[in-house]
Design a protein around this motif. Structure first.
Motif, PDB file in Angstrom:
ATOM      1  N   ILE A   1      -0.607  -1.488  -3.700  1.00 42.66           N
ATOM      2  CA  ILE A   1      -1.879  -1.252  -3.031  1.00 42.66           C
ATOM      3  C   ILE A   1      -3.047  -1.310  -4.010  1.00 42.66           C
ATOM      4  O   ILE A   1      -4.068  -1.957  -3.751  1.00 42.66           O
ATOM      5  CB  ILE A   1      -1.873   0.102  -2.298  1.00 42.66           C
ATOM      6  N   TYR A   2      -2.885  -0.643  -5.146  1.00 36.60           N
ATOM      7  CA  TYR A   2      -4.003  -0.539  -6.086  1.00 36.60           C
ATOM      8  C   TYR A   2      -4.070  -1.665  -7.105  1.00 36.60           C
ATOM      9  O   TYR A   2      -5.058  -1.823  -7.811  1.00 36.60           O
ATOM     10  CB  TYR A   2      -3.941   0.814  -6.815  1.00 36.60           C
TER      11      TYR A   2
ATOM     12  N   GLU B   1     -12.779  10.150  -2.054  1.00 35.63           N
ATOM     13  CA  GLU B   1     -11.333  10.152  -2.258  1.00 35.63           C
ATOM     14  C   GLU B   1     -10.588   9.601  -1.046  1.00 35.63           C
ATOM     15  O   GLU B   1      -9.553   8.937  -1.189  1.00 35.63           O
ATOM     16  CB  GLU B   1     -10.842  11.575  -2.555  1.00 35.63           C
TER      17      GLU B   1
ATOM     18  N   GLU C   1      -2.939  -2.536 -13.407  1.00 34.43           N
ATOM     19  CA  GLU C   1      -3.964  -1.962 -14.275  1.00 34.43           C
ATOM     20  C   GLU C   1      -4.311  -2.885 -15.439  1.00 34.43           C
ATOM     21  O   GLU C   1      -5.337  -2.715 -16.083  1.00 34.43           O
ATOM     22  CB  GLU C   1      -3.493  -0.597 -14.815  1.00 34.43           C
TER      23      GLU C   1
ATOM     24  N   TYR D   1      -6.263  -0.629   6.200  1.00 40.43           N
ATOM     25  CA  TYR D   1      -7.379  -0.172   5.373  1.00 40.43           C
ATOM     26  C   TYR D   1      -8.691  -0.325   6.131  1.00 40.43           C
ATOM     27  O   TYR D   1      -9.131  -1.433   6.429  1.00 40.43           O
ATOM     28  CB  TYR D   1      -7.447  -0.962   4.062  1.00 40.43           C
TER      29      TYR D   1
ATOM     30  N   LYS E   1      -6.920   4.283  -7.120  1.00 41.29           N
ATOM     31  CA  LYS E   1      -6.311   5.586  -7.407  1.00 41.29           C
ATOM     32  C   LYS E   1      -7.146   6.315  -8.447  1.00 41.29           C
ATOM     33  O   LYS E   1      -7.346   5.814  -9.563  1.00 41.29           O
ATOM     34  CB  LYS E   1      -4.886   5.396  -7.931  1.00 41.29           C
TER      35      LYS E   1
ATOM     36  N   ASP F   1       7.210  -0.180  -5.646  1.00 38.53           N
ATOM     37  CA  ASP F   1       6.184   0.766  -6.085  1.00 38.53           C
ATOM     38  C   ASP F   1       4.973   0.568  -5.178  1.00 38.53           C
ATOM     39  O   ASP F   1       4.127  -0.300  -5.417  1.00 38.53           O
ATOM     40  CB  ASP F   1       5.819   0.499  -7.547  1.00 38.53           C
ATOM     41  N   VAL F   2       4.901   1.360  -4.103  1.00 38.95           N
ATOM     42  CA  VAL F   2       3.867   1.175  -3.085  1.00 38.95           C
ATOM     43  C   VAL F   2       2.464   1.337  -3.673  1.00 38.95           C
ATOM     44  O   VAL F   2       1.561   0.539  -3.389  1.00 38.95           O
ATOM     45  CB  VAL F   2       4.081   2.156  -1.910  1.00 38.95           C
ATOM     46  N   GLU F   3       2.260   2.353  -4.503  1.00 43.12           N
ATOM     47  CA  GLU F   3       0.939   2.576  -5.092  1.00 43.12           C
ATOM     48  C   GLU F   3       0.495   1.381  -5.931  1.00 43.12           C
ATOM     49  O   GLU F   3      -0.656   0.959  -5.871  1.00 43.12           O
ATOM     50  CB  GLU F   3       0.927   3.848  -5.948  1.00 43.12           C
ATOM     51  N   ARG F   4       1.416   0.832  -6.708  1.00 44.07           N
ATOM     52  CA  ARG F   4       1.066  -0.307  -7.556  1.00 44.07           C
ATOM     53  C   ARG F   4       0.701  -1.528  -6.714  1.00 44.07           C
ATOM     54  O   ARG F   4      -0.218  -2.274  -7.035  1.00 44.07           O
ATOM     55  CB  ARG F   4       2.230  -0.650  -8.496  1.00 44.07           C
TER      56      ARG F   4
END
Length: 242
Positions: A156-157, A179, A160, A110, A185, A151-154
């Motif tokens: 990283i981000y 973006e 929630e 990052y 996300k 869950d790669v997105e979860r």
């Protein structure tokens, strides 16, 4: 043997790695570079040499940043591939040092640093660790088992459940830059007019996102939440008083 297009693709990848802050990655990329040159026919070797000084990836990292040791990336990636637990000494941003044991899931780059994300045995949940703050990496003879697919997105981000909805109005010409770099996300984009886009996303660290958004200056306006707007006012006031 590589085609010239494949070799050009490899050069982009190697130059990206050579630009890294991590000293180990840079040295390993140079080793790969030498080995490739040793097996290339003269025509392709000449092509590679002519490209390597003229294909620059992230010049501010390559030329401006001091190379740093830390966080043996190869051992970490090996632990991930084998699904083995690992242990290391970690220094936090506040300067506290301690031993960490994790189930390593993914390596993430990052902006200007690499991170390993995995389940911390100290905290009992997923945590992010900056490689340059990691020392004395050891792969343990303990395998971990994943209950579900990662869950790669979860990872990283973040979750929630601890995040707040952030709403911004941003100039359309700046949307692509937002973006490409935002550490979240984007959930919704809605044109307000021909010049302004309303953007919504969730984030769990208002102090961080407040300072991060300063790079856009007047081109972004915070619409919600109210406490982020207040943080912005206090931050700008503090900056003016320095």
């Amino acid at each position: 043997m590589f085609t010239s297009k494949e070799l050009a693709t490899i050069m982009v990848g190697l130059n990206f790695v050579k630009s890294q802050v991590d000293e180990g990655l840079v040295e390993d990329a140079k080793g790969v570079d030498v080995k490739i040159k040793n097996v290339l026919p003269d025509e392709l070797k000449e092509f590679m040499v002519s490209l390597e000084g003229r294909t620059i990836v992230d010049p501010y990292l390559k030329f401006g940043g001091e190379k740093k040791k830390g966080g043996n990336w190869y051992l970490i990636s090996s632990a991930i591939a084998q699904e083995k637990r690992m242990q290391f000494k970690y220094t936090t941003k506040s300067g506290e040092t301690g031993i960490r044991k994790i189930d390593p899931y993914i390596l993430v780059f990052y902006e200007d640093h690499w991170n390993v994300i995995g389940r911390s045995h100290l905290r009992g949940e997923s945590r992010n660790f900056i490689l340059e703050s990691i020392e004395e990496v050891k792969i343990l003879e303990e395998n971990y088992t994943l209950k579900d697919e990662i869950d790669v997105e979860r990872l990283i981000y973040g979750s929630e459940t601890t995040s707040e909805m952030i709403i911004l109005d941003i100039e359309k010409k700046e949307l692509a830059r937002l973006e490409a770099n935002i550490p979240a996300k984007i959930i919704k984009k809605e044109p307000l007019n021909s010049e302004i886009i309303k953007v919504s996303f969730k984030f769990d660290n208002l102090a961080f996102i407040n300072e991060w958004l300063l790079q856009f200056g007047r081109k972004v306006k915070i619409v919600a939440p109210e406490k982020l707007i207040e943080k912005r006012k206090l931050l700008l006031k503090d900056m003016l008083n320095q």
